[in-house]
Enzyme design. Structure first.
Site, PDB file in Angstrom:
ATOM      1  CD  GLU A  17      -1.922  -9.949   5.454  1.00  0.00           C
ATOM      2  OE1 GLU A  17      -1.196 -10.861   5.035  1.00  0.00           O
ATOM      3  OE2 GLU A  17      -1.589  -8.749   5.422  1.00  0.00           O
ATOM      4  N   GLY A  37      -6.939   0.633   6.650  1.00  0.00           N
ATOM      5  CA  GLY A  37      -6.872   2.025   6.238  1.00  0.00           C
ATOM      6  C   GLY A  37      -8.177   2.522   5.651  1.00  0.00           C
ATOM      7  N   GLY A  49       1.726  -9.549   3.757  1.00  0.00           N
ATOM      8  CA  GLY A  49       1.141 -10.671   3.028  1.00  0.00           C
ATOM      9  C   GLY A  49       0.639 -10.302   1.654  1.00  0.00           C
ATOM     10  CG  LEU A 103       4.003   2.828  -0.198  1.00  0.00           C
ATOM     11  CD1 LEU A 103       5.332   2.682   0.557  1.00  0.00           C
ATOM     12  CD2 LEU A 103       3.137   3.883   0.462  1.00  0.00           C
ATOM     13  N   GLY A 157      -6.969  -5.073   3.428  1.00  0.00           N
ATOM     14  CA  GLY A 157      -5.948  -4.495   4.271  1.00  0.00           C
ATOM     15  C   GLY A 157      -6.551  -3.486   5.223  1.00  0.00           C
ATOM     16  CE  LYS A 165       6.240  14.102   1.055  1.00  0.00           C
ATOM     17  NZ  LYS A 165       7.636  14.575   1.126  1.00  0.00           N
TER      18      LYS A 165
END
Length: 437
Positions: A249, A228, A347, A324, A226, A372
Protein backbone atom coordinates in the site's frame (compact mmCIF):
# COMPACT_ATOMS: atom_id res chain seq x y z
CA UNK A 1 -5.13 24.99 -30.03
CA UNK A 2 -5.79 21.33 -29.22
CA UNK A 3 -9.05 20.56 -27.48
CA UNK A 4 -7.28 19.36 -24.34
CA UNK A 5 -5.27 22.59 -24.20
CA UNK A 6 -8.48 24.59 -24.41
CA UNK A 7 -10.03 22.48 -21.67
CA UNK A 8 -6.96 23.13 -19.52
CA UNK A 9 -7.07 26.88 -20.18
CA UNK A 10 -10.78 27.05 -19.39
CA UNK A 11 -10.25 25.34 -16.04
CA UNK A 12 -7.08 27.17 -14.95
CA UNK A 13 -7.71 29.73 -12.22
CA UNK A 14 -6.41 31.06 -8.92
CA UNK A 15 -6.78 29.07 -5.74
CA UNK A 16 -9.28 31.63 -4.44
CA UNK A 17 -11.43 31.27 -7.54
CA UNK A 18 -11.28 27.48 -7.29
CA UNK A 19 -12.39 27.21 -3.66
CA UNK A 20 -15.19 29.72 -4.29
CA UNK A 21 -16.86 26.83 -6.15
CA UNK A 22 -17.14 24.85 -2.90
CA UNK A 23 -20.48 25.64 -1.21
CA UNK A 24 -21.32 25.52 2.47
CA UNK A 25 -22.32 22.01 3.47
CA UNK A 26 -19.96 20.35 1.00
CA UNK A 27 -18.60 16.89 1.72
CA UNK A 28 -14.95 17.01 0.66
CA UNK A 29 -12.20 14.42 0.31
CA UNK A 30 -8.67 15.72 0.84
CA UNK A 31 -5.78 13.72 -0.56
CA UNK A 32 -3.58 11.76 1.80
CA UNK A 33 -0.09 12.87 2.88
CA UNK A 34 2.07 14.29 0.09
CA UNK A 35 -0.99 14.77 -2.11
CA UNK A 36 -2.44 17.51 0.10
CA UNK A 37 -2.44 20.73 -2.03
CA UNK A 38 -1.02 23.72 -0.11
CA UNK A 39 -2.37 26.59 -2.24
CA UNK A 40 -5.92 25.22 -2.42
CA UNK A 41 -6.04 24.36 1.28
CA UNK A 42 -4.76 27.81 2.27
CA UNK A 43 -7.37 29.49 0.09
CA UNK A 44 -10.09 27.31 1.59
CA UNK A 45 -8.91 28.12 5.12
CA UNK A 46 -8.88 31.85 4.28
CA UNK A 47 -12.42 31.60 2.97
CA UNK A 48 -13.60 29.80 6.10
CA UNK A 49 -11.84 32.32 8.34
CA UNK A 50 -13.61 35.17 6.50
CA UNK A 51 -16.98 33.50 7.15
CA UNK A 52 -17.63 32.96 3.43
CA UNK A 53 -18.25 29.22 3.82
CA UNK A 54 -19.53 27.04 6.65
CA UNK A 55 -20.40 23.49 7.67
CA UNK A 56 -17.71 21.83 5.54
CA UNK A 57 -17.16 18.12 6.17
CA UNK A 58 -13.59 17.12 5.37
CA UNK A 59 -12.76 13.41 4.92
CA UNK A 60 -9.18 12.15 4.67
CA UNK A 61 -6.42 9.89 5.99
CA UNK A 62 -3.05 10.91 7.43
CA UNK A 63 -2.93 14.70 7.54
CA UNK A 64 0.38 16.54 7.38
CA UNK A 65 1.59 20.03 8.26
CA UNK A 66 0.14 21.18 4.92
CA UNK A 67 -3.37 20.63 6.29
CA UNK A 68 -2.45 21.35 9.90
CA UNK A 69 -1.41 24.91 9.06
CA UNK A 70 -4.52 25.59 6.94
CA UNK A 71 -7.84 23.73 7.07
CA UNK A 72 -7.06 21.88 10.31
CA UNK A 73 -6.38 24.95 12.41
CA UNK A 74 -8.14 24.85 15.76
CA UNK A 75 -9.79 28.24 15.21
CA UNK A 76 -11.58 26.89 12.12
CA UNK A 77 -13.15 23.85 13.76
CA UNK A 78 -16.57 25.51 14.02
CA UNK A 79 -16.68 25.88 10.23
CA UNK A 80 -14.59 22.94 8.98
CA UNK A 81 -15.44 19.57 10.53
CA UNK A 82 -12.62 17.04 10.16
CA UNK A 83 -13.60 13.42 9.62
CA UNK A 84 -10.36 11.48 9.93
CA UNK A 85 -10.04 7.87 8.78
CA UNK A 86 -6.46 7.67 10.10
CA UNK A 87 -5.14 10.08 12.74
CA UNK A 88 -1.77 11.79 12.82
CA UNK A 89 -0.27 14.02 15.51
CA UNK A 90 -2.42 16.86 14.15
CA UNK A 91 -5.73 15.22 15.10
CA UNK A 92 -4.37 14.12 18.45
CA UNK A 93 -3.28 17.70 19.12
CA UNK A 94 -6.61 19.20 18.08
CA UNK A 95 -8.56 16.89 20.37
CA UNK A 96 -6.17 17.46 23.27
CA UNK A 97 -6.62 21.21 22.90
CA UNK A 98 -10.40 20.79 22.81
CA UNK A 99 -10.32 18.82 26.05
CA UNK A 100 -8.16 21.50 27.67
CA UNK A 101 -10.87 24.00 26.74
CA UNK A 102 -13.66 21.84 28.14
CA UNK A 103 -14.95 20.86 24.69
CA UNK A 104 -15.64 17.43 23.23
CA UNK A 105 -13.22 16.13 20.61
CA UNK A 106 -13.34 18.31 17.49
CA UNK A 107 -12.16 15.57 15.11
CA UNK A 108 -14.63 12.87 14.14
CA UNK A 109 -13.00 9.46 13.66
CA UNK A 110 -14.41 7.16 10.96
CA UNK A 111 -13.41 3.50 11.44
CA UNK A 112 -12.56 1.64 8.22
CA UNK A 113 -9.99 -0.54 6.57
CA UNK A 114 -7.86 1.21 3.95
CA UNK A 115 -9.09 -1.08 1.18
CA UNK A 116 -12.69 -0.04 1.77
CA UNK A 117 -11.96 3.70 1.77
CA UNK A 118 -12.83 4.42 -1.90
CA UNK A 119 -16.23 2.73 -1.58
CA UNK A 120 -16.82 4.46 1.74
CA UNK A 121 -16.09 7.91 0.31
CA UNK A 122 -17.73 7.47 -3.08
CA UNK A 123 -20.88 5.57 -2.15
CA UNK A 124 -21.53 5.37 1.60
CA UNK A 125 -20.67 9.01 2.36
CA UNK A 126 -21.16 10.43 -1.12
CA UNK A 127 -18.26 12.87 -1.20
CA UNK A 128 -19.00 15.67 -3.65
CA UNK A 129 -15.61 17.43 -3.84
CA UNK A 130 -12.05 16.17 -4.30
CA UNK A 131 -9.00 18.30 -3.45
CA UNK A 132 -5.61 16.90 -4.46
CA UNK A 133 -2.20 17.56 -6.02
CA UNK A 134 -1.34 16.08 -9.42
CA UNK A 135 1.52 16.09 -11.92
CA UNK A 136 1.35 18.30 -15.04
CA UNK A 137 -0.95 17.18 -17.88
CA UNK A 138 0.50 14.74 -20.41
CA UNK A 139 0.03 14.76 -24.19
CA UNK A 140 -3.25 12.85 -23.88
CA UNK A 141 -4.79 15.25 -21.38
CA UNK A 142 -4.22 13.09 -18.30
CA UNK A 143 -2.93 14.17 -14.89
CA UNK A 144 -1.15 11.57 -12.75
CA UNK A 145 -1.94 11.43 -9.03
CA UNK A 146 1.74 10.64 -8.58
CA UNK A 147 2.46 9.80 -4.95
CA UNK A 148 -1.22 9.44 -4.05
CA UNK A 149 -3.48 7.29 -6.18
CA UNK A 150 -4.98 5.47 -3.13
CA UNK A 151 -8.53 6.87 -2.80
CA UNK A 152 -7.97 10.11 -4.74
CA UNK A 153 -8.28 8.52 -8.17
CA UNK A 154 -11.53 6.62 -7.43
CA UNK A 155 -13.09 9.72 -5.85
CA UNK A 156 -12.16 11.76 -8.96
CA UNK A 157 -14.52 9.54 -10.95
CA UNK A 158 -17.59 10.18 -8.79
CA UNK A 159 -17.21 13.65 -7.22
CA UNK A 160 -19.17 16.57 -8.67
CA UNK A 161 -16.20 18.89 -8.17
CA UNK A 162 -12.59 17.85 -8.84
CA UNK A 163 -10.25 20.65 -7.79
CA UNK A 164 -6.60 19.93 -8.52
CA UNK A 165 -3.30 21.63 -7.80
CA UNK A 166 -0.90 21.09 -10.70
CA UNK A 167 2.65 20.79 -9.42
CA UNK A 168 5.70 20.12 -11.65
CA UNK A 169 7.45 18.53 -8.66
CA UNK A 170 4.82 15.78 -8.43
CA UNK A 171 6.14 12.69 -10.25
CA UNK A 172 4.25 11.30 -13.21
CA UNK A 173 3.60 7.66 -12.39
CA UNK A 174 2.31 4.82 -14.56
CA UNK A 175 -0.55 2.44 -13.75
CA UNK A 176 -4.23 3.08 -13.07
CA UNK A 177 -3.59 6.48 -11.52
CA UNK A 178 -4.82 9.29 -13.77
CA UNK A 179 -7.69 11.70 -14.25
CA UNK A 180 -8.51 13.35 -17.59
CA UNK A 181 -8.74 17.11 -17.92
CA UNK A 182 -12.35 16.77 -19.11
CA UNK A 183 -13.30 15.43 -15.66
CA UNK A 184 -11.71 18.33 -13.78
CA UNK A 185 -13.60 21.34 -12.40
CA UNK A 186 -10.70 23.64 -11.56
CA UNK A 187 -6.91 23.67 -12.00
CA UNK A 188 -4.55 25.69 -9.80
CA UNK A 189 -0.88 25.84 -10.76
CA UNK A 190 1.56 25.88 -7.85
CA UNK A 191 5.20 24.70 -8.05
CA UNK A 192 5.51 23.98 -4.32
CA UNK A 193 8.28 21.70 -3.09
CA UNK A 194 6.77 18.36 -2.11
CA UNK A 195 6.57 17.39 1.53
CA UNK A 196 9.43 15.09 2.58
CA UNK A 197 9.27 12.63 5.46
CA UNK A 198 12.48 12.39 7.52
CA UNK A 199 13.79 8.96 8.39
CA UNK A 200 12.87 7.79 11.87
CA UNK A 201 15.84 7.39 14.20
CA UNK A 202 16.67 3.68 14.59
CA UNK A 203 16.92 1.98 17.97
CA UNK A 204 19.06 -1.08 18.76
CA UNK A 205 15.95 -3.28 18.88
CA UNK A 206 15.10 -2.38 15.29
CA UNK A 207 18.22 -4.05 13.88
CA UNK A 208 17.58 -7.18 15.95
CA UNK A 209 13.96 -7.48 14.82
CA UNK A 210 14.92 -6.59 11.25
CA UNK A 211 17.42 -9.43 11.16
CA UNK A 212 14.92 -11.93 12.57
CA UNK A 213 12.35 -11.02 9.94
CA UNK A 214 14.85 -10.96 7.08
CA UNK A 215 15.82 -14.55 7.90
CA UNK A 216 12.21 -15.58 7.20
CA UNK A 217 12.17 -13.97 3.75
CA UNK A 218 13.14 -16.23 0.86
CA UNK A 219 14.68 -15.02 -2.39
CA UNK A 220 11.88 -14.22 -4.85
CA UNK A 221 9.38 -13.23 -2.16
CA UNK A 222 7.06 -10.23 -2.64
CA UNK A 223 7.10 -7.59 0.10
CA UNK A 224 4.72 -5.21 1.83
CA UNK A 225 6.26 -2.83 4.36
CA UNK A 226 4.96 -0.10 6.61
CA UNK A 227 6.71 3.13 7.57
CA UNK A 228 9.24 3.82 10.30
CA UNK A 229 12.58 2.75 11.68
CA UNK A 230 11.57 -0.91 12.11
CA UNK A 231 10.50 -1.53 8.48
CA UNK A 232 13.60 0.41 7.37
CA UNK A 233 15.68 -2.01 9.45
CA UNK A 234 13.99 -4.96 7.76
CA UNK A 235 14.82 -3.48 4.36
CA UNK A 236 18.43 -2.94 5.41
CA UNK A 237 18.69 -6.57 6.51
CA UNK A 238 17.44 -7.73 3.09
CA UNK A 239 20.31 -6.20 1.12
CA UNK A 240 21.83 -9.62 0.29
CA UNK A 241 18.57 -11.13 -0.93
CA UNK A 242 17.79 -11.65 -4.61
CA UNK A 243 14.86 -11.09 -6.96
CA UNK A 244 12.46 -9.72 -4.39
CA UNK A 245 9.19 -8.14 -5.48
CA UNK A 246 7.01 -5.35 -4.08
CA UNK A 247 3.23 -5.16 -3.72
CA UNK A 248 2.53 -2.63 -0.99
CA UNK A 249 0.00 0.00 0.00
CA UNK A 250 2.82 2.39 0.94
CA UNK A 251 6.03 2.71 -1.04
CA UNK A 252 8.84 3.71 1.32
CA UNK A 253 12.42 4.92 0.79
CA UNK A 254 13.63 1.59 2.19
CA UNK A 255 11.88 -0.33 -0.59
CA UNK A 256 13.12 2.13 -3.22
CA UNK A 257 16.69 1.64 -1.98
CA UNK A 258 16.27 -2.10 -2.50
CA UNK A 259 15.12 -1.39 -6.05
CA UNK A 260 18.11 0.84 -6.72
CA UNK A 261 20.45 -1.83 -5.34
CA UNK A 262 19.00 -4.50 -7.62
CA UNK A 263 17.63 -6.54 -4.69
CA UNK A 264 14.05 -5.86 -5.82
CA UNK A 265 13.66 -6.88 -9.46
CA UNK A 266 10.04 -8.13 -9.41
CA UNK A 267 11.23 -10.81 -11.83
CA UNK A 268 9.61 -13.69 -9.94
CA UNK A 269 6.29 -12.02 -9.11
CA UNK A 270 3.25 -14.04 -10.08
CA UNK A 271 1.08 -10.90 -10.34
CA UNK A 272 2.32 -7.84 -12.25
CA UNK A 273 5.72 -9.44 -12.96
CA UNK A 274 8.46 -6.87 -13.44
CA UNK A 275 6.45 -4.13 -11.67
CA UNK A 276 6.53 -2.60 -8.21
CA UNK A 277 2.87 -2.02 -7.30
CA UNK A 278 1.80 0.55 -4.69
CA UNK A 279 -1.10 2.81 -3.69
CA UNK A 280 0.76 5.77 -2.19
CA UNK A 281 4.28 6.93 -1.43
CA UNK A 282 5.88 9.01 1.30
CA UNK A 283 9.61 9.66 1.42
CA UNK A 284 12.29 12.08 0.36
CA UNK A 285 13.03 13.90 -2.86
CA UNK A 286 15.21 11.10 -4.22
CA UNK A 287 12.30 8.69 -3.72
CA UNK A 288 9.94 10.94 -5.68
CA UNK A 289 12.53 11.42 -8.43
CA UNK A 290 12.87 7.65 -8.75
CA UNK A 291 9.12 7.35 -9.25
CA UNK A 292 8.96 9.88 -12.09
CA UNK A 293 8.17 8.16 -15.39
CA UNK A 294 9.74 4.93 -14.13
CA UNK A 295 8.37 2.05 -16.24
CA UNK A 296 9.12 -0.43 -13.42
CA UNK A 297 6.57 1.20 -11.09
CA UNK A 298 2.77 1.15 -11.15
CA UNK A 299 0.32 2.95 -8.87
CA UNK A 300 -3.21 1.63 -8.45
CA UNK A 301 -6.20 2.53 -6.27
CA UNK A 302 -6.08 1.10 -2.77
CA UNK A 303 -9.33 -0.76 -3.46
CA UNK A 304 -7.21 -2.91 -5.81
CA UNK A 305 -3.80 -2.93 -4.12
CA UNK A 306 -5.23 -3.88 -0.71
CA UNK A 307 -7.82 -6.35 -1.96
CA UNK A 308 -7.19 -9.59 -0.05
CA UNK A 309 -7.73 -11.69 -3.17
CA UNK A 310 -5.34 -9.53 -5.22
CA UNK A 311 -2.66 -9.65 -2.52
CA UNK A 312 -3.02 -13.42 -2.30
CA UNK A 313 -2.27 -13.84 -6.01
CA UNK A 314 1.35 -12.91 -5.24
CA UNK A 315 3.17 -16.14 -4.34
CA UNK A 316 5.44 -15.97 -1.27
CA UNK A 317 3.89 -12.70 -0.12
CA UNK A 318 5.51 -11.31 3.04
CA UNK A 319 3.64 -8.62 4.95
CA UNK A 320 5.41 -6.68 7.74
CA UNK A 321 3.36 -4.37 9.96
CA UNK A 322 3.80 -2.77 13.37
CA UNK A 323 1.46 -2.76 16.35
CA UNK A 324 1.05 -0.95 19.65
CA UNK A 325 -0.19 -3.84 21.81
CA UNK A 326 -0.50 -7.62 21.60
CA UNK A 327 -2.62 -9.49 24.12
CA UNK A 328 -1.93 -13.01 25.36
CA UNK A 329 -4.40 -14.49 22.85
CA UNK A 330 -2.46 -12.84 20.00
CA UNK A 331 -4.91 -10.07 19.12
CA UNK A 332 -3.27 -6.77 18.12
CA UNK A 333 -4.34 -3.18 18.76
CA UNK A 334 -2.44 -1.02 16.29
CA UNK A 335 -4.49 2.17 16.38
CA UNK A 336 -5.27 3.41 19.89
CA UNK A 337 -3.46 4.19 23.14
CA UNK A 338 -5.04 4.45 26.59
CA UNK A 339 -8.49 4.28 25.09
CA UNK A 340 -7.95 7.16 22.65
CA UNK A 341 -7.59 6.98 18.90
CA UNK A 342 -3.92 7.27 17.97
CA UNK A 343 -3.79 6.39 14.25
CA UNK A 344 -6.19 4.08 12.41
CA UNK A 345 -6.58 0.54 11.15
CA UNK A 346 -5.07 1.43 7.79
CA UNK A 347 -4.35 -1.59 5.63
CA UNK A 348 -2.93 -3.86 8.32
CA UNK A 349 -5.71 -6.43 8.31
CA UNK A 350 -5.95 -6.26 4.51
CA UNK A 351 -2.35 -7.43 4.21
CA UNK A 352 -2.42 -9.81 7.19
CA UNK A 353 -5.21 -11.73 5.47
CA UNK A 354 -3.87 -11.27 1.96
CA UNK A 355 -0.38 -12.48 2.79
CA UNK A 356 -1.70 -15.56 4.58
CA UNK A 357 -3.90 -16.31 1.55
CA UNK A 358 -0.79 -16.31 -0.64
CA UNK A 359 0.90 -19.54 -1.69
CA UNK A 360 3.78 -19.72 0.77
CA UNK A 361 2.90 -16.32 2.23
CA UNK A 362 3.75 -15.01 5.67
CA UNK A 363 2.13 -12.23 7.70
CA UNK A 364 4.40 -10.71 10.36
CA UNK A 365 3.37 -8.34 13.15
CA UNK A 366 6.40 -6.69 14.75
CA UNK A 367 6.96 -4.33 17.66
CA UNK A 368 9.42 -3.46 20.39
CA UNK A 369 8.70 -5.46 23.53
CA UNK A 370 8.37 -2.26 25.58
CA UNK A 371 7.46 1.41 25.30
CA UNK A 372 8.40 4.53 27.26
CA UNK A 373 12.01 3.56 27.90
CA UNK A 374 11.15 0.07 29.06
CA UNK A 375 8.48 1.08 31.58
CA UNK A 376 5.48 -0.33 29.68
CA UNK A 377 5.08 -3.78 28.15
CA UNK A 378 3.59 -4.04 24.68
CA UNK A 379 2.68 -7.65 25.43
CA UNK A 380 -0.39 -7.23 27.65
CA UNK A 381 -3.04 -9.44 29.30
CA UNK A 382 -5.86 -7.59 27.55
CA UNK A 383 -5.98 -4.94 24.86
CA UNK A 384 -6.80 -1.37 25.89
CA UNK A 385 -8.45 -0.62 22.54
CA UNK A 386 -10.00 -2.30 19.50
CA UNK A 387 -8.52 -5.43 17.94
CA UNK A 388 -7.13 -4.07 14.69
CA UNK A 389 -6.01 -7.58 13.80
CA UNK A 390 -8.07 -10.30 15.53
CA UNK A 391 -6.37 -13.26 17.16
CA UNK A 392 -7.76 -15.57 14.46
CA UNK A 393 -5.73 -13.76 11.81
CA UNK A 394 -2.36 -13.17 13.47
CA UNK A 395 0.35 -15.37 11.99
CA UNK A 396 3.91 -14.52 13.09
CA UNK A 397 4.78 -12.10 15.91
CA UNK A 398 8.27 -10.65 16.37
CA UNK A 399 9.96 -8.58 19.08
CA UNK A 400 13.64 -8.17 19.91
CA UNK A 401 13.31 -11.30 22.09
CA UNK A 402 12.41 -13.56 19.18
CA UNK A 403 9.50 -14.54 16.99
CA UNK A 404 6.72 -17.09 17.12
CA UNK A 405 4.20 -18.55 14.69
CA UNK A 406 0.82 -18.45 16.46
CA UNK A 407 -1.06 -20.47 13.86
CA UNK A 408 -2.21 -23.78 15.30
CA UNK A 409 -1.40 -22.88 18.90
CA UNK A 410 -4.02 -23.13 21.65
CA UNK A 411 -4.79 -20.10 23.78
CA UNK A 412 -2.56 -21.37 26.60
CA UNK A 413 0.24 -22.17 24.16
CA UNK A 414 -0.10 -18.70 22.66
CA UNK A 415 0.12 -17.07 26.06
CA UNK A 416 3.32 -18.93 26.92
CA UNK A 417 4.87 -18.13 23.55
CA UNK A 418 4.01 -14.44 23.72
CA UNK A 419 5.24 -14.11 27.29
CA UNK A 420 8.56 -15.36 25.92
CA UNK A 421 8.57 -12.39 23.53
CA UNK A 422 7.95 -9.90 26.35
CA UNK A 423 10.73 -8.03 28.14
CA UNK A 424 12.06 -10.14 31.06
CA UNK A 425 10.91 -7.68 33.75
CA UNK A 426 7.27 -8.19 32.74
CA UNK A 427 7.16 -11.96 32.27
CA UNK A 428 6.32 -12.98 35.85
CA UNK A 429 3.33 -10.61 36.02
CA UNK A 430 2.10 -11.74 32.62
CA UNK A 431 2.45 -15.40 33.64
CA UNK A 432 0.49 -14.77 36.84
CA UNK A 433 -2.26 -13.06 34.87
CA UNK A 434 -2.38 -15.90 32.37
CA UNK A 435 -2.77 -18.48 35.19
CA UNK A 436 -5.58 -16.52 36.83
CA UNK A 437 -7.62 -15.99 33.69
Amino acid sequence: MRNIDKLYADRRMTAGEAVAMIPSGAKMAMALGVGQPPAILKALADRAEAGEVDDLRLYYLLSTAIAGETVLRYDLMDRIHPHSLFHSAIERGLDARARENGRPDVVQFVPTSFQQTPRLLCHEIGVDTLIATVSPMDADGNFSFGTNTDYAQPVSRTAKRVILEVNPHMPRVFGDCTVHVSKVTALVENPAVLLEIPKAAPQPADAIIGGLIADLVQDGATLQMGIGALPDAVCAALKNHKNLGVHTEMLTPGLVELMKAGVVTNARKTLHPGKTVFAFCMGDRSTYDYLHENPDMEAHPVSYVNDVHVIGRNDSMVSVNATLEIDLDGACCSESLNGRQFTGAGGQLDFVRGAYASNGGQSIIACHATAKAGTISRIVPRLSGPATTPRNDVHIVATEYGLVNLKGLSTSERARALIGLAAPQFRDALSADARSS
